[in-house]
Design a protein around this motif. Sequence first.
Motif, short mmCIF file in Angstrom:
data_model
loop_
_atom_site.label_atom_id
_atom_site.label_comp_id
_atom_site.label_asym_id
_atom_site.label_seq_id
_atom_site.Cartn_x
_atom_site.Cartn_y
_atom_site.Cartn_z
N HIS A 50 53.79 42.63 69.70
CA HIS A 50 54.65 41.72 68.94
C HIS A 50 55.30 42.53 67.83
N ASN A 51 56.61 42.39 67.63
CA ASN A 51 57.33 43.22 66.69
C ASN A 51 57.48 42.61 65.30
N ASP A 52 56.93 41.44 65.07
CA ASP A 52 57.06 40.80 63.77
C ASP A 52 56.24 41.60 62.73
N ALA A 53 56.92 42.11 61.72
CA ALA A 53 56.27 42.96 60.72
C ALA A 53 55.15 42.23 59.98
N ALA A 54 55.36 40.96 59.68
CA ALA A 54 54.33 40.20 58.96
C ALA A 54 53.06 40.06 59.81
N ALA A 55 53.24 39.83 61.10
CA ALA A 55 52.08 39.70 61.99
C ALA A 55 51.33 41.03 62.10
#
Length: 129
Positions: A50-55
Motif C-alpha cells: 500500500h503506497n499511502d504514506a500515513a499507513a
Amino acid sequence: MSGNRNFAQAAGHQIALGVLCDRVGEELLHLAALSAVVQQALSLFHFAEHNDAAAIRGLQGIDRITQSLDDLARLVRALAEQVPADQRLQIGPLLAGLRLHELQTRLGIDATPSPQVPCVLAPGEIHWL
C-alpha cells in the motif's frame, strides 16, 4: 472479581524492589516480543504494498514500539541490579492498579513469578480474543 481477590491476598505482603523491577523488565521483554510477532504477522498481509504514506508510518510505528519496549526492559532490569537488596514495597497497592489477573500473578508476591505460558497455535489456526 479475580483481580480483587489477588489484591486482598497481597494486601499485607511486601516485595523487594529489585525483584519487582526484574519482573517488570521481563514483562516488557515479553511485550516487545509480542509486538515483533504482530509486526511480522502484518507484513505477511502485504500491507507494505500500500503506497499511502500515513499507513506506512503507522506500520513503522510498531517497530518503534518494539524497540522502545525492549529498551525500557533493559533500563528496568539494570535498575533492578542497582536497587539495594533491603528496599521493599507493599505489593497490594501496586497490584490494585492492574486490571489483568495474569499480570498481577506474574508481578505478584511469590518468591518466583509464575512461568509465562506461550500461546502456541497450530499452523493456520487463529485464536481470537
